[in-house]
Design a protein around this motif. Sequence first.
Motif, PDB file in Angstrom:
ATOM      1  N   ASN A  87      -7.646  -0.253 -22.419  1.00  0.00           N
ATOM      2  CA  ASN A  87      -6.452   0.019 -21.621  1.00  0.00           C
ATOM      3  C   ASN A  87      -6.553   1.415 -20.999  1.00  0.00           C
ATOM      4  O   ASN A  87      -5.902   2.358 -21.461  1.00  0.00           O
ATOM      5  CB  ASN A  87      -5.192  -0.109 -22.472  1.00  0.00           C
ATOM      6  CG  ASN A  87      -3.948  -0.231 -21.618  1.00  0.00           C
ATOM      7  OD1 ASN A  87      -3.959   0.115 -20.430  1.00  0.00           O
ATOM      8  ND2 ASN A  87      -2.879  -0.718 -22.204  1.00  0.00           N
ATOM      9  N   LEU A  96     -10.935   3.713 -14.318  1.00  0.00           N
ATOM     10  CA  LEU A  96      -9.790   3.199 -13.567  1.00  0.00           C
ATOM     11  C   LEU A  96     -10.284   2.575 -12.260  1.00  0.00           C
ATOM     12  O   LEU A  96     -11.082   3.175 -11.539  1.00  0.00           O
ATOM     13  CB  LEU A  96      -8.794   4.317 -13.249  1.00  0.00           C
ATOM     14  CG  LEU A  96      -8.007   4.895 -14.418  1.00  0.00           C
ATOM     15  CD1 LEU A  96      -7.229   6.129 -13.984  1.00  0.00           C
ATOM     16  CD2 LEU A  96      -7.063   3.862 -15.005  1.00  0.00           C
ATOM     17  N   SER A  97      -9.794   1.396 -11.976  1.00  0.00           N
ATOM     18  CA  SER A  97     -10.161   0.737 -10.723  1.00  0.00           C
ATOM     19  C   SER A  97      -9.348   1.331  -9.572  1.00  0.00           C
ATOM     20  O   SER A  97      -8.340   2.004  -9.791  1.00  0.00           O
ATOM     21  CB  SER A  97      -9.904  -0.763 -10.821  1.00  0.00           C
ATOM     22  OG  SER A  97      -8.516  -1.013 -10.930  1.00  0.00           O
ATOM     23  N   SER A 151      -7.444  -0.254  -7.566  1.00  0.00           N
ATOM     24  CA  SER A 151      -6.094  -0.839  -7.581  1.00  0.00           C
ATOM     25  C   SER A 151      -5.217  -0.187  -8.656  1.00  0.00           C
ATOM     26  O   SER A 151      -4.017   0.006  -8.441  1.00  0.00           O
ATOM     27  CB  SER A 151      -6.148  -2.354  -7.779  1.00  0.00           C
ATOM     28  OG  SER A 151      -6.707  -2.680  -9.024  1.00  0.00           O
ATOM     29  N   GLU A 152      -5.816   0.163  -9.799  1.00  0.00           N
ATOM     30  CA  GLU A 152      -5.041   0.850 -10.842  1.00  0.00           C
ATOM     31  C   GLU A 152      -4.626   2.239 -10.385  1.00  0.00           C
ATOM     32  O   GLU A 152      -3.493   2.676 -10.648  1.00  0.00           O
ATOM     33  CB  GLU A 152      -5.851   0.926 -12.137  1.00  0.00           C
ATOM     34  CG  GLU A 152      -6.007  -0.411 -12.833  1.00  0.00           C
ATOM     35  CD  GLU A 152      -7.001  -0.373 -13.976  1.00  0.00           C
ATOM     36  OE1 GLU A 152      -6.771  -1.090 -14.968  1.00  0.00           O
ATOM     37  OE2 GLU A 152      -8.025   0.357 -13.872  1.00  0.00           O
ATOM     38  N   HIS A 168      -1.838   1.799  -7.944  1.00  0.00           N
ATOM     39  CA  HIS A 168      -0.608   1.480  -8.682  1.00  0.00           C
ATOM     40  C   HIS A 168      -0.018   2.745  -9.316  1.00  0.00           C
ATOM     41  O   HIS A 168       1.200   2.967  -9.260  1.00  0.00           O
ATOM     42  CB  HIS A 168      -0.871   0.423  -9.756  1.00  0.00           C
ATOM     43  CG  HIS A 168       0.316   0.137 -10.614  1.00  0.00           C
ATOM     44  ND1 HIS A 168       1.430  -0.541 -10.146  1.00  0.00           N
ATOM     45  CD2 HIS A 168       0.575   0.441 -11.903  1.00  0.00           C
ATOM     46  CE1 HIS A 168       2.333  -0.624 -11.120  1.00  0.00           C
ATOM     47  NE2 HIS A 168       1.828  -0.041 -12.190  1.00  0.00           N
ATOM     48  N   LEU A 169      -0.879   3.576  -9.915  1.00  0.00           N
ATOM     49  CA  LEU A 169      -0.406   4.841 -10.493  1.00  0.00           C
ATOM     50  C   LEU A 169       0.191   5.742  -9.408  1.00  0.00           C
ATOM     51  O   LEU A 169       1.194   6.423  -9.640  1.00  0.00           O
ATOM     52  CB  LEU A 169      -1.553   5.567 -11.199  1.00  0.00           C
ATOM     53  CG  LEU A 169      -1.978   5.009 -12.549  1.00  0.00           C
ATOM     54  CD1 LEU A 169      -3.317   5.588 -12.970  1.00  0.00           C
ATOM     55  CD2 LEU A 169      -0.922   5.312 -13.598  1.00  0.00           C
ATOM     56  N   VAL A 198      -5.433   2.707 -18.185  1.00  0.00           N
ATOM     57  CA  VAL A 198      -4.228   3.270 -17.568  1.00  0.00           C
ATOM     58  C   VAL A 198      -3.354   3.938 -18.618  1.00  0.00           C
ATOM     59  O   VAL A 198      -2.900   5.078 -18.442  1.00  0.00           O
ATOM     60  CB  VAL A 198      -3.432   2.180 -16.802  1.00  0.00           C
ATOM     61  CG1 VAL A 198      -2.112   2.727 -16.301  1.00  0.00           C
ATOM     62  CG2 VAL A 198      -4.263   1.635 -15.652  1.00  0.00           C
TER      63      VAL A 198
END
Length: 170
Positions: free
Chosen positions: A132, A42-43, A45-46, A49-50, A134
């Motif tokens: 994917n 996971l980056s 930014s991800e 976002h989470l 996320v």
Amino acid sequence: MNAITINENIDLLHLLFLGTVSILLLLLSGMASASEVAFFSLSRSEIEHLNSRTDTAARRVVKLLENPDRLLATILVANNMVNICLVIIATQFVDLIFVFTGVWEFVFNTIVITFLLLLFGEIMPKVLSQTNPVKMATALSLPLKFLRWALFPLSFILIRTSSRVSRLAS
């Protein structure tokens, strides 16, 4: 005499049980492998976002990532335990079907079980998870939360031992 022959006295109920358990363990191995890639690819930014989402699964992912050492230790302990059980059960499954002479049992089990474990328990889940992360992390967050609780003693020992070894090495 043949190196490998079919067992004539197969207990079908036992075969079905061992086959079912083997498949379930292979799925659990895949789940552990997929979660390792999903969570740790996971980056930033991800993750942000989470963190902004309000659903329970997203919150669980963020919470699990608060202690990455414990999360990784949990995944590794679970995956190794499942893989060891899988090898034992799958070997019994193969032994129920075939009768081997000499080293052929070792060779057959090593090649077949290792191939299946690598393909379905490691490679495919990791490739799918990488596409994917996320979605996979949110889907696997609940089982991982349970495993983090259930495997805490073993994970704790693993983390402590590795941190001491790391300190001694440096």
